[in-house]
Design a protein around this motif. Structure first.
Motif, PDB file in Angstrom:
ATOM      1  N   TYR A  57       0.964  -1.260   0.031  1.00  0.00           N
ATOM      2  CA  TYR A  57       0.026  -0.121   0.015  1.00  0.00           C
ATOM      3  C   TYR A  57       0.826   1.249   0.014  1.00  0.00           C
ATOM      4  CZ  TYR A  57      -2.983  -3.684   2.227  1.00  0.00           C
ATOM      5  OH  TYR A  57      -3.714  -4.718   2.447  1.00  0.00           O
ATOM      6  N   THR A  58       0.574   2.404  -0.741  1.00  0.00           N
ATOM      7  CA  THR A  58       0.783   3.725  -0.648  1.00  0.00           C
ATOM      8  C   THR A  58      -0.230   4.552   0.037  1.00  0.00           C
ATOM      9  OG1 THR A  58       2.593   3.373  -2.401  1.00  0.00           O
ATOM     10  CG2 THR A  58       2.060   5.712  -1.622  1.00  0.00           C
ATOM     11  N   VAL A  59       0.160   5.297   1.270  1.00  0.00           N
ATOM     12  CA  VAL A  59      -1.001   5.830   1.899  1.00  0.00           C
ATOM     13  C   VAL A  59      -0.449   7.190   2.104  1.00  0.00           C
ATOM     14  CG1 VAL A  59      -1.725   3.566   3.083  1.00  0.00           C
ATOM     15  CG2 VAL A  59       0.101   5.178   4.083  1.00  0.00           C
ATOM     16  N   THR A  60      -1.625   8.115   2.021  1.00  0.00           N
ATOM     17  CA  THR A  60      -1.229   9.503   2.229  1.00  0.00           C
ATOM     18  C   THR A  60      -1.963  10.421   3.087  1.00  0.00           C
ATOM     19  OG1 THR A  60      -2.861  10.016   0.358  1.00  0.00           O
ATOM     20  CG2 THR A  60      -0.646   9.686  -0.152  1.00  0.00           C
ATOM     21  N   ASP A  61      -3.128   9.595   3.978  1.00  0.00           N
ATOM     22  CA  ASP A  61      -3.531  10.037   5.016  1.00  0.00           C
ATOM     23  C   ASP A  61      -4.147   9.024   6.048  1.00  0.00           C
ATOM     24  OD1 ASP A  61      -5.742   8.496   3.517  1.00  0.00           O
ATOM     25  OD2 ASP A  61      -6.848  10.084   2.782  1.00  0.00           O
ATOM     26  N   ILE A  81       4.588   5.390   3.188  1.00  0.00           N
ATOM     27  CA  ILE A  81       3.813   6.456   3.784  1.00  0.00           C
ATOM     28  C   ILE A  81       4.593   7.681   2.921  1.00  0.00           C
ATOM     29  CG2 ILE A  81       3.522   8.241   5.603  1.00  0.00           C
ATOM     30  CD1 ILE A  81       3.377   5.923   7.378  1.00  0.00           C
ATOM     31  N   ALA A  82       3.377   8.315   2.160  1.00  0.00           N
ATOM     32  CA  ALA A  82       3.959   9.625   1.368  1.00  0.00           C
ATOM     33  C   ALA A  82       3.463  10.649   1.934  1.00  0.00           C
ATOM     34  CB  ALA A  82       3.365   9.336  -0.168  1.00  0.00           C
ATOM     35  N   GLY A  83       4.509  11.711   2.052  1.00  0.00           N
ATOM     36  CA  GLY A  83       3.715  12.806   2.644  1.00  0.00           C
ATOM     37  C   GLY A  83       3.678  12.950   3.978  1.00  0.00           C
ATOM     38  N   THR A  84       2.823  13.816   4.712  1.00  0.00           N
ATOM     39  CA  THR A  84       2.722  13.855   5.960  1.00  0.00           C
ATOM     40  C   THR A  84       1.269  13.193   6.283  1.00  0.00           C
ATOM     41  OG1 THR A  84       3.908  15.903   6.450  1.00  0.00           O
ATOM     42  CG2 THR A  84       2.169  15.679   8.133  1.00  0.00           C
ATOM     43  N   ILE A  85       1.026  12.559   7.294  1.00  0.00           N
ATOM     44  CA  ILE A  85      -0.294  11.856   7.798  1.00  0.00           C
ATOM     45  C   ILE A  85      -0.304  12.381   9.202  1.00  0.00           C
ATOM     46  CG2 ILE A  85      -1.473   9.838   8.323  1.00  0.00           C
ATOM     47  CD1 ILE A  85      -0.066   8.515   5.903  1.00  0.00           C
ATOM     48  N   ASP A  86      -1.560  13.122   9.269  1.00  0.00           N
ATOM     49  CA  ASP A  86      -1.747  13.620  10.652  1.00  0.00           C
ATOM     50  C   ASP A  86      -2.930  12.697  11.258  1.00  0.00           C
ATOM     51  OD1 ASP A  86      -2.603  14.807  12.907  1.00  0.00           O
ATOM     52  OD2 ASP A  86      -2.731  16.684  11.815  1.00  0.00           O
TER      53      ASP A  86
END
Length: 430
Positions: A57-61, A81-86
């Motif tokens: 999986y590639t996840v962004t949130d 994990i791509a970018g920032t996940i809050d």
């Protein structure tokens, strides 16, 4: 002249045609190298390397991350994990703050009034406001606690992958890899007041950025963990104690075993790393075998690490205490039945912190150390501890009862210091 321009043009075209895979390798199926610390024992650590394509999986949130984690299932999986996940977001990705979690009439103002030691005394908080705090805390936990199951690899993509506000928890799971990820600000909205802690009482928080609890075969590599965004030192004081919002950066407890933590950075925090959570947890005997190598501890007040029971190999790490540090306590904590084998570590401190301050002993008996550098000079931490702390702490012997055999090349403290400064932390995976 035209020939020269043609050569330049062809050169630029060649640069544009470099395949994407040449820019950065895919580390998601990499496994722990042989002999790389305790996590290499008993079959090694492979994480989700065996995952089929349907479980990559590639996840962004947050919602995507929760789906990929699958409730902490044991199915082999790779999560990128791509970018920032809050983690403090709702299912639609909207930001949540502490007010959104508060329920049943909870408010900090009412809580402080209800349990002020001058009127409440030293009894454990109970009643409507404590019940409301617990209910509110449960609502936040539903969002920020992220269970990691067996046979899982979590990696950050590129140099800016961040999990913010979440608490990754590897609980009773085996074979986990976490790499190239910034873990930031596991912020507790609802700390509990504990009036009998430490004699003066203290605030207790709920979330570690990464918590290994009954976990085995875990490799943590090239992570950065910090309180970035909400440093505890800027929080107010209530009941004469700092209103802490963070627990550990990486805690390894409850019989966890066979763990390697490498090339990671722990920064801007109070209690960084606890290995073994209680003096009476005798079930931890023979477990808590942990290797820490090529890590950087910067602006950390204490627990880098603090160890109970475990056989811990601590080598080629770099410690940096800033010039303005006013609350530094110690770096290496020697506690009940711990067996720390420390080799070739480098410490940098301001003038008001001495070598005798680096080691703290709570009911420990032994510490092996060699090759230590303190502000560029070789020191014997064991001899210094025994000479300067004999009035307040028991002397330590050098016999920890074991000698590490699983490790990478052990460099001099001077060489490791330079390499760790350049290479530790997220976004710097080789």
């Amino acid at each position: 002249m035209r020939k020269r321009h043609l050569v330049v043009a062809l050169g630029l075209l060649g640069m544009l045609c470099v395949p994407a895979h040449a820019e950065a390798r895919d580390i998601s199926r990499e496994t722990l190298p042989p002999n790389d610390g305790w996590a290499a024992a008993a079959g090694g650590t492979t994480g989700g390397a065996a995952a089929d394509d349907a479980h990559v999986y590639t996840v962004t949130d947050r919602a995507g991350l929760v789906r990929a984690l699958d409730g902490g299932s044991d199915t082999p999986k790779i999560i990128k994990i791509a970018g920032t996940i809050d983690a403090n977001t709702d299912d639609d990705g909207n930001r949540l703050d502490c007010a959104d979690y508060a329920t049943d009439g909870y408010s900090l103002k009412k809580y402080l009034a209800a349990y002020d030691p001058r009127t409440w005394g030293a009894a454990k908080p109970s009643g409507p406001q404590e019940e409301a705090r617990q209910a509110s805390a449960a609502r936040q936990a539903e969002r920020v606690v992220l269970p990691v199951g067996s046979n899982t690899t979590i990696v950050g993509l590129g140099s800016k992958a961040v999990l913010k506000g979440g608490s990754l928890q590897v609980s009773n799971a085996d074979n986990v890899i976490i790499r190239n990820l910034e873990l930031r600000d596991a912020y507790d909205c609802f700390p509990v007041w504990q009036p009998n802690t430490g004699g003066l009482g203290d605030w207790k928080t709920a979330y570690d950025t990464l918590w290994l609890r009954g976990a085995t075969h875990v490799w943590v590599d090239h992570i950065t963990a910090s309180d970035k965004g909400h440093p505890d030192e800027k929080e107010p004081t209530y009941f004469a104690r700092n209103y802490l919002r963070h627990d550990g950066l990486l805690d390894i407890t409850n019989g966890s075993d066979l763990v390697t933590v490498s090339w990671s950075r722990f920064a801007d925090h109070d209690k960084a790393m606890l290995i073994g959570n209680g003096d009476t947890a005798t079930g931890d005997r023979g477990k808590l075998r942990v290797t820490l190598h090529h890590n950087e501890f910067e602006s950390v007040v204490q627990r880098a690490p603090r160890v109970r029971f475990g056989q811990v190999h601590l080598y080629n790490n770099r410690y940096v205490v800033p010039d303005d540090a006013h609350d530094y306590r110690y770096s290496v904590g020697v506690s009940t039945e711990s067996a720390i084998h420390a080799e070739n570590n480098a410490f940098h401190t301001p003038g008001h912190i001495e070598a005798a301050d680096l080691v703290k002993n709570w009911n420990g008996t032994a510490l092996h150390q060699s090759g230590t550098l303190f502000n560029g000079y070789p020191v014997d931490l064991l001899a210094i501890h025994n000479a300067y702390n004999s009035g307040s702490e028991r002397d330590l012997t050098a016999d920890v009862g074991w000698t590490p055999t699983l490790h990478t090349k052990i460099d001099s403290a001077e060489a490791a210091d330079r390499e760790v400064a350049r290479g530790a932390g997220a976004g710097r995976t080789p």
